[in-house]
Structure formats: C-alpha cells, structure tokens
Design a protein around this motif. Sequence first.
Motif, PDB file in Angstrom:
ATOM      1  N   SER A 274      -3.008 -13.972 -16.441  1.00  0.00           N
ATOM      2  CA  SER A 274      -3.779 -12.949 -16.638  1.00  0.00           C
ATOM      3  C   SER A 274      -3.627 -11.832 -15.548  1.00  0.00           C
ATOM      4  O   SER A 274      -2.850 -10.751 -16.354  1.00  0.00           O
ATOM      5  N   ASP A 275      -4.132 -11.898 -14.635  1.00  0.00           N
ATOM      6  CA  ASP A 275      -3.803 -11.376 -13.205  1.00  0.00           C
ATOM      7  C   ASP A 275      -2.251 -10.617 -13.333  1.00  0.00           C
ATOM      8  O   ASP A 275      -1.756  -9.847 -12.779  1.00  0.00           O
ATOM      9  N   LEU A 276      -1.565 -11.553 -13.990  1.00  0.00           N
ATOM     10  CA  LEU A 276       0.765 -10.185 -13.613  1.00  0.00           C
ATOM     11  C   LEU A 276       0.484  -9.986 -14.820  1.00  0.00           C
ATOM     12  O   LEU A 276       1.811  -9.931 -15.247  1.00  0.00           O
ATOM     13  N   LEU A 277      -0.605 -10.209 -16.040  1.00  0.00           N
ATOM     14  CA  LEU A 277       0.123  -9.101 -16.736  1.00  0.00           C
ATOM     15  C   LEU A 277       0.546  -8.249 -17.554  1.00  0.00           C
ATOM     16  O   LEU A 277       1.631  -7.732 -17.998  1.00  0.00           O
ATOM     17  N   PRO A 278       0.088  -7.253 -16.570  1.00  0.00           N
ATOM     18  CA  PRO A 278       1.217  -5.988 -16.585  1.00  0.00           C
ATOM     19  C   PRO A 278       2.373  -5.959 -15.860  1.00  0.00           C
ATOM     20  O   PRO A 278       3.431  -5.292 -16.435  1.00  0.00           O
ATOM     21  N   SER A 279       2.368  -6.943 -14.404  1.00  0.00           N
ATOM     22  CA  SER A 279       4.166  -7.480 -14.478  1.00  0.00           C
ATOM     23  C   SER A 279       5.179  -8.086 -15.437  1.00  0.00           C
ATOM     24  O   SER A 279       5.968  -7.275 -16.034  1.00  0.00           O
ATOM     25  N   VAL A 280       4.430  -8.426 -15.996  1.00  0.00           N
ATOM     26  CA  VAL A 280       5.138  -9.370 -16.847  1.00  0.00           C
ATOM     27  C   VAL A 280       5.829  -7.911 -18.061  1.00  0.00           C
ATOM     28  O   VAL A 280       6.612  -8.126 -18.449  1.00  0.00           O
ATOM     29  N   LEU A 281       5.221  -7.282 -18.646  1.00  0.00           N
ATOM     30  CA  LEU A 281       4.846  -5.989 -19.846  1.00  0.00           C
ATOM     31  C   LEU A 281       5.741  -5.144 -18.940  1.00  0.00           C
ATOM     32  O   LEU A 281       6.964  -4.932 -20.011  1.00  0.00           O
ATOM     33  N   ILE A 282       5.612  -4.712 -18.043  1.00  0.00           N
ATOM     34  CA  ILE A 282       6.515  -3.727 -17.415  1.00  0.00           C
ATOM     35  C   ILE A 282       8.098  -4.276 -17.139  1.00  0.00           C
ATOM     36  O   ILE A 282       8.802  -3.605 -17.170  1.00  0.00           O
ATOM     37  N   GLY A 283       8.406  -5.507 -16.984  1.00  0.00           N
ATOM     38  CA  GLY A 283       9.218  -5.918 -16.776  1.00  0.00           C
ATOM     39  C   GLY A 283      10.051  -5.663 -18.712  1.00  0.00           C
ATOM     40  O   GLY A 283      11.076  -5.968 -18.693  1.00  0.00           O
TER      41      GLY A 283
ATOM     42  N   LEU B  67      16.099   7.946 -29.769  1.00  0.00           N
ATOM     43  CA  LEU B  67      15.085   8.505 -30.383  1.00  0.00           C
ATOM     44  C   LEU B  67      14.197   7.634 -30.623  1.00  0.00           C
ATOM     45  O   LEU B  67      12.780   8.101 -28.956  1.00  0.00           O
ATOM     46  N   ILE B  68      13.766   6.771 -30.903  1.00  0.00           N
ATOM     47  CA  ILE B  68      13.163   5.941 -31.949  1.00  0.00           C
ATOM     48  C   ILE B  68      12.988   4.728 -30.171  1.00  0.00           C
ATOM     49  O   ILE B  68      11.259   4.423 -29.882  1.00  0.00           O
ATOM     50  N   GLU B  69      13.225   3.985 -29.807  1.00  0.00           N
ATOM     51  CA  GLU B  69      13.701   3.329 -29.006  1.00  0.00           C
ATOM     52  C   GLU B  69      12.878   4.312 -27.617  1.00  0.00           C
ATOM     53  O   GLU B  69      11.979   3.432 -26.973  1.00  0.00           O
ATOM     54  N   ASP B  70      13.278   5.051 -27.452  1.00  0.00           N
ATOM     55  CA  ASP B  70      12.919   5.816 -26.149  1.00  0.00           C
ATOM     56  C   ASP B  70      11.584   6.556 -26.583  1.00  0.00           C
ATOM     57  O   ASP B  70      10.614   6.005 -25.513  1.00  0.00           O
ATOM     58  N   ALA B  71      10.771   6.534 -27.777  1.00  0.00           N
ATOM     59  CA  ALA B  71       9.588   7.042 -27.815  1.00  0.00           C
ATOM     60  C   ALA B  71       8.785   5.736 -28.270  1.00  0.00           C
ATOM     61  O   ALA B  71       7.494   5.888 -26.578  1.00  0.00           O
ATOM     62  N   LEU B  72       9.050   4.114 -28.091  1.00  0.00           N
ATOM     63  CA  LEU B  72       8.470   3.308 -28.040  1.00  0.00           C
ATOM     64  C   LEU B  72       8.024   2.731 -27.005  1.00  0.00           C
ATOM     65  O   LEU B  72       6.844   2.703 -26.058  1.00  0.00           O
ATOM     66  N   ILE B  73       9.336   3.273 -26.152  1.00  0.00           N
ATOM     67  CA  ILE B  73       9.491   2.279 -24.532  1.00  0.00           C
ATOM     68  C   ILE B  73       8.795   2.972 -23.286  1.00  0.00           C
ATOM     69  O   ILE B  73       8.321   2.420 -22.300  1.00  0.00           O
ATOM     70  N   VAL B  74       8.780   4.582 -23.865  1.00  0.00           N
ATOM     71  CA  VAL B  74       8.180   5.597 -22.458  1.00  0.00           C
ATOM     72  C   VAL B  74       6.450   5.166 -22.924  1.00  0.00           C
ATOM     73  O   VAL B  74       6.098   4.892 -22.218  1.00  0.00           O
ATOM     74  N   ALA B  75       6.406   5.600 -24.672  1.00  0.00           N
ATOM     75  CA  ALA B  75       5.007   4.850 -25.106  1.00  0.00           C
ATOM     76  C   ALA B  75       4.560   3.598 -23.761  1.00  0.00           C
ATOM     77  O   ALA B  75       3.435   3.901 -23.839  1.00  0.00           O
ATOM     78  N   ALA B  76       5.096   2.904 -24.311  1.00  0.00           N
ATOM     79  CA  ALA B  76       4.638   0.737 -23.774  1.00  0.00           C
ATOM     80  C   ALA B  76       4.659   1.140 -21.735  1.00  0.00           C
ATOM     81  O   ALA B  76       4.041   0.761 -21.619  1.00  0.00           O
ATOM     82  N   GLY B  77       5.836   2.058 -21.218  1.00  0.00           N
ATOM     83  CA  GLY B  77       5.733   1.772 -19.679  1.00  0.00           C
ATOM     84  C   GLY B  77       4.208   2.604 -18.937  1.00  0.00           C
ATOM     85  O   GLY B  77       3.824   2.203 -18.439  1.00  0.00           O
TER      86      GLY B  77
END
Length: 156
Positions: free
Chosen positions: A4-13, A134-144
């Motif tokens: 789980s220590d690497l979970l942020p790395s997985v998610l940013i991928g 635009l929808i993908e942008d909003a989702l991905i930028v928020a997730a990032g």
Amino acid sequence: MRISDLLPSVLIGAVASARSMTPMAALAGAHLAHRRTPGRLWLLGKPLFTAGALAMGAGELYGDKMKSAPDRTVFLGLLARVMSAGIAGAALAPRGRERAGAAVAVGTAVPMAYLTLSARKRAMAEIGQTRSGLIEDALIVAAGVAVVWWGVARDR
C-alpha cells in the motif's frame, strides 16, 4: 514496506494513462504550494521544470480536443506516459523506494492507456470529441491533484 506504500505511484500511473502531462503538472502545483514529495525528485527544485510542467499540462488539455490529436497509444504518446508516470511514481514513492514507485507507475500507465483510449472512443461516439474530452479532463485532472495531494500528505 507494505504494498500500500506504493498505491499513490500506481494511481498516478493510472492518471498518466489518460493525460500524460497531468501527473507532472500536479507535482508542479504541489511544489508551488511548498509540499514535499516522499520520494526525491530533484527536478521539482528547478523553476524551469515547474513552469514547463504546468504549461505542458495546460497545453495537453487544449491539444486533446483537436481533430488532429493522435491516439495516446502511438509511440510518442506512450513514451510521454512512461516518462511522466515514472517520474511522478518515483516522487510519490517512499524515500529509498523511488525505483519501485517508478516501475509500478509505468506498469500501470502503459496497459491502462489502451483501456482509457477505448473508453474515450466509446464516449466520443456517444457525445462527441470535445464534450468527452472535457469530461475526461475534469475527471483526470481532479484525480491527478487528489493523488498527488494524498501522496504528499502521507509523508507528513
């Protein structure tokens, strides 16, 4: 170290799979807010890198809506995802585990680029290129932003 220590790395991928420059732009934003990443990333200390990452992130959001925008799975698109995911994954990994963070981020970004492209193409057929982008942008930028802020907060 726990997986789980690497979970942020997985998610940013996963973020890099859809928008290659968003991880770098989110890291640049965190740097501007004086947040430190757990992994060492000497590039963040360079003003040119920070400005460039923000500019490239914004440029990608604009360019993605163009009819001539190539698929994210072309060679240069995948290369950008590998580089961005690797750098961001290393930065969000625990200190001393940067290589593992880079590896899991890249290992997530590349196969997910094909999945996110497939989803985007389905969305384009339903609602068009601009609206789906635009929808993908909003989702991905928020997730990032969320992944980076969570990743830097875990280090405190």
